[in-house]
Write an enzyme that holds these catalytic residues in place. Structure first.
Site, mmCIF file in Angstrom:
data_model
loop_
_atom_site.group_PDB
_atom_site.id
_atom_site.type_symbol
_atom_site.label_atom_id
_atom_site.label_comp_id
_atom_site.label_asym_id
_atom_site.label_seq_id
_atom_site.Cartn_x
_atom_site.Cartn_y
_atom_site.Cartn_z
ATOM 1 N N PRO A 248 0.776 -1.248 0.000
ATOM 2 C CA PRO A 248 0.000 0.000 0.000
ATOM 3 C C PRO A 248 0.808 1.299 0.000
ATOM 4 O O PRO A 248 0.772 2.080 0.956
ATOM 5 C CB PRO A 248 -0.839 -0.138 1.270
ATOM 6 N N CYS A 249 1.475 1.576 -1.090
ATOM 7 C CA CYS A 249 2.235 2.819 -1.197
ATOM 8 C C CYS A 249 1.314 4.041 -1.251
ATOM 9 O O CYS A 249 1.761 5.161 -1.025
ATOM 10 C CB CYS A 249 3.181 2.778 -2.387
#
Length: 163
Positions: free
Chosen positions: A129-130
């Site tokens: 989850p950047c």
């Protein structure tokens, strides 16, 4: 050779690639329009069991029914990038962190730019989850899928975080 399959989702047409039973890459619609992945000769169009499971988990996430992905991920990158991607994977659902926070937490407090570059090169966005990484001023910063998708993902998580 990697297997790839394409799906229509609420965040657009996406592609997911796997190799040897591990998710290797995630492509947003804008990635797909920039290049013809199949013409590169690195991919076979085949929906494997792991790709099907990835699409199911992605749809559950986008519908607010999944907060943690349980997929075999194997992103390719330098040791530093892989270390940062591990930190990204540890950001809880519905929360954000700054590049500086991740740099400090990883023991490299002056490496926030390098953290940003590793974040930018994440080959498996959403699953790693950047999108949960924001600027130190609390503002949204670049995202491979576009800021509109980043904002949508963060709003989705905020909405479902306590449910």
């Amino acid at each position: 050779m990697k297997n790839i399959y394409f799906y229509d989702t609420s965040i657009g047409h996406i592609g997911i690639a796997e190799e040897a039973g591990h998710i290797k890459e995630f492509f947003f619609e804008k990635d797909l329009s920039r290049q013809n992945l199949m013409a590169q000769g690195r991919y076979t169009l085949l929906e494997t069991a792991v790709l099907k499971e990835a699409s199911v988990q992605l749809e559950e996430y986008l519908a607010g029914r999944r907060k943690i992905f349980t997929l075999p991920l194997a992103p390719e990158g330098t040791p530093f990038m892989r270390e940062i991607w591990q930190w990204l994977a540890g950001i809880p659902y519905g929360q954000t962190r700054s590049y500086g926070h991740i740099a400090a937490a990883s023991g490299k407090p002056k490496a926030s730019r390098a953290v940003g570059m590793a974040n930018n090169r994440n080959p498996i966005p959403v699953f790693i989850p950047c999108h949960r990484v924001i600027g130190s001023n609390g503002k949204l910063t670049g995202y491979r899928g576009g800021l509109e998708i980043k904002q949508k993902l963060l709003e989705l998580e905020k909405h479902y975080a306590d449910i």
